[in-house]
Enzyme design. Structure first.
Site, PDB file in Angstrom:
ATOM      1  N   SER A 152     -36.563  33.221  89.903  1.00 15.66           N
ATOM      2  CA  SER A 152     -35.903  33.771  89.802  1.00 15.66           C
ATOM      3  C   SER A 152     -35.176  33.033  87.883  1.00 15.66           C
ATOM      4  O   SER A 152     -35.972  33.879  87.235  1.00 15.66           O
ATOM      5  CB  SER A 152     -35.198  32.366  90.179  1.00 15.66           C
ATOM      6  OG  SER A 152     -33.400  31.904  90.400  1.00 15.66           O
ATOM      7  N   HIS A 157     -32.132  33.688  98.930  1.00 18.91           N
ATOM      8  CA  HIS A 157     -33.473  33.528  97.558  1.00 18.91           C
ATOM      9  C   HIS A 157     -33.926  32.204  97.207  1.00 18.91           C
ATOM     10  O   HIS A 157     -33.427  31.820  98.198  1.00 18.91           O
ATOM     11  CB  HIS A 157     -31.568  32.999  96.558  1.00 18.91           C
ATOM     12  CG  HIS A 157     -32.479  32.850  95.091  1.00 18.91           C
ATOM     13  ND1 HIS A 157     -32.388  34.394  93.967  1.00 18.91           N
ATOM     14  CD2 HIS A 157     -32.418  31.984  93.840  1.00 18.91           C
ATOM     15  CE1 HIS A 157     -32.498  33.481  93.020  1.00 18.91           C
ATOM     16  NE2 HIS A 157     -32.740  32.670  92.984  1.00 18.91           N
TER      17      HIS A 157
HETATM   18  C1  GTR Z   1     -28.506  31.109  89.455  1.00 18.54           C
HETATM   19  C2  GTR Z   1     -28.552  31.810  88.281  1.00 18.54           C
HETATM   20  C3  GTR Z   1     -30.050  33.024  88.644  1.00 18.54           C
HETATM   21  C4  GTR Z   1     -31.083  32.637  88.938  1.00 18.54           C
HETATM   22  C5  GTR Z   1     -31.188  31.390  89.844  1.00 18.54           C
HETATM   23  C6  GTR Z   1     -32.155  30.586  89.667  1.00 18.54           C
HETATM   24  O1  GTR Z   1     -27.615  29.937  89.430  1.00 18.54           O
HETATM   25  O2  GTR Z   1     -27.288  32.576  87.691  1.00 18.54           O
HETATM   26  O3  GTR Z   1     -29.749  34.107  87.121  1.00 18.54           O
HETATM   27  O4  GTR Z   1     -32.085  31.923  87.510  1.00 18.54           O
HETATM   28  O5  GTR Z   1     -30.150  30.428  89.402  1.00 18.54           O
HETATM   29  O6  GTR Z   1     -32.614  30.358  89.019  1.00 18.54           O
HETATM   30  O7  GTR Z   1     -32.895  30.172  90.689  1.00 18.54           O
END
Ligand code: GTR
Length: 409
Positions: A249, A390
């Protein structure tokens, strides 16, 4: 009403493929002035250089200067971690500039079988003590984001969060396959908040300066810098061979930028990195440039703000960031339910970066057709999309390990 502003943005983003704007991507093998790039020398000396400079000044931001001093210290070592399978080291790294210092801590596990092992180097989100149940790992004293489920309050980590992120780090799988792990808590380099008074940035200020200049480093660039300085230690350790830099991420964005700016990394693995990572900005699918600059104003250089709702004027797109890593092995991975990160945009980037791998006779991603879920393509450039959310899962590590194995000789 109970949405955070990020949650609201996520619920309002475009997830409809038919609403992706038509766009022309800047060609990785045509220079800004329109000249075709046909060989490795032209790539290295002209095109790679101009792309790197663009990302440096207009996207992630430049590191303003060199350090005055660098040092590391072995704080603790054991021959008996993971039931005797691994050696453990905990290292303090100290960076010094303008008489100010910052210290961060790296936890390393090495498989006992090999005298020199390849390692994965990656940041963690909540402290080194969260990646393992090992009671000997020191708890970070740095600012940590509060998390009720992990028992983190007052921005201080404690025993309550030990081992809470073990599922993201398949450490035993790494060890059993001859790999080591080196990990660092990212907040020790720069706390992840819109505040430039702390972290590594503050070491470089001149008198009266309170934040970086317009085209100087944001947090992603600072985190990449921390990885690169960790590499100074890793390359000095006789028990370590190649280093694959890894991140998930926001930290997957940092891993890509670290790999682009420091050729000592033998390979790069970027998991669910999304906008500002592997995903093509021009698709405006899920998170957009304007959105990321609003939610996380400290991640990029201020100069990147001019591309908010203005992606088509960007002289680059994220496939060119990936191309900067060529010819070194590169693995990009997505998750089916992680639409916010735009899986298709992450995939297409690997395809459009691959012509640069071709200049070196390396195989990248050769078809624009997205692979099926849970069907990895593993060439020098590799890609998979797995089922699920995610996150980093065993499935991801099983594939990273298998793929990395072919490049460790
Ligand atoms: C989210 C962000 C993403 C990603 C994510 C993370 O909120 O919008 O770009 O970086 O966090 O790092 O888990």
């Amino acid at each position: 009403l109970f949405f955070t502003s990020l949650g609201l943005a996520q619920s309002q983003a475009n997830y409809d493929e038919s609403k992706v704007p038509k766009f022309t991507l800047p060609d990785v093998l045509t220079s800004f002035s329109g000249n075709p790039i046909t060989n490795q020398t032209e790539w290295e000396e002209n095109r790679r250089r101009e792309i790197l400079q663009f990302f440096e000044k207009q996207v992630y931001g430049k590191v303003p200067d060199r350090l005055d001093e660098y040092g590391f210290k072995l704080l603790e070592e054991s021959n008996d971690a993971y039931g005797g399978k691994a050696r453990r080291k905990q290292i303090a790294i100290t960076l010094k500039k303008n008489k100010k210092t910052i210290t961060y801590y790296m936890l390393i596990y090495l498989p006992k079988g090999n005298p020199t092992a390849p390692v994965f180097l990656g940041y963690n989100f909540y402290g080194n003590h969260t990646v393992t149940a090992d009671p000997n790992v020191a708890i970070t004293k740095a600012w940590v984001k509060n998390n009720e489920a992990f028992g983190i309050t007052d921005n201080k980590a404690s025993e309550s969060s030990r081992g809470i992120r073990t599922h993201r780090w398949a450490i035993e799988k790494m060890l059993d396959n001859g790999f080591g792990l080196a990990t660092i808590y990212y907040g020790e380099i720069d706390p992840d908040k819109n505040d430039f008074s702390d972290g590594v940035h503050s070491l470089f200020y001149r008198d009266g300066q309170t934040k970086p200049k317009t085209n100087e480093w944001g947090s992603i660039s600072a985190w990449a810098f921390g990885l690169s300085k960790a590499m100074n230690y890793l390359e000095s350790d006789v028990n370590i061979s190649k280093v694959f830099v890894f991140g998930h991420s926001r930290l997957g964005k940092a891993a890509l930028w670290a790999g682009a700016t420091d050729k000592r990394f033998a390979g790069v693995i970027s998991n669910n990195s999304g906008c500002g990572g592997a995903a093509l900005s021009r698709r405006q699918f899920g998170e957009t440039v304007a959105q990321i600059n609003t939610s996380f104003p400290h991640w990029f250089a201020d100069s990147f703000l001019k591309y908010d709702n203005n992606e088509r004027t960007l002289p680059v797109d994220q496939h060119q960031l990936l191309a900067l890593i060529a010819p070194r092995p590169l693995y990009i991975a997505s998750a089916e339910e992680d639409k916010w990160a735009d899986p298709k945009g992450e995939f297409l980037s690997t395809y459009y970066a691959s012509s640069v791998y071709g200049l070196y006779g390396r195989k990248g991603i050769t078809s624009k057709e997205m692979p099926k879920t849970n069907a990895p393509i593993q060439n020098t450039v590799a890609y998979h999309i797995r089922t699920g959310i995610h996150d980093v899962m065993d499935y991801d590590w099983e594939n990273y390990i298998k793929w990395a194995n072919t490049f460790v000789k």
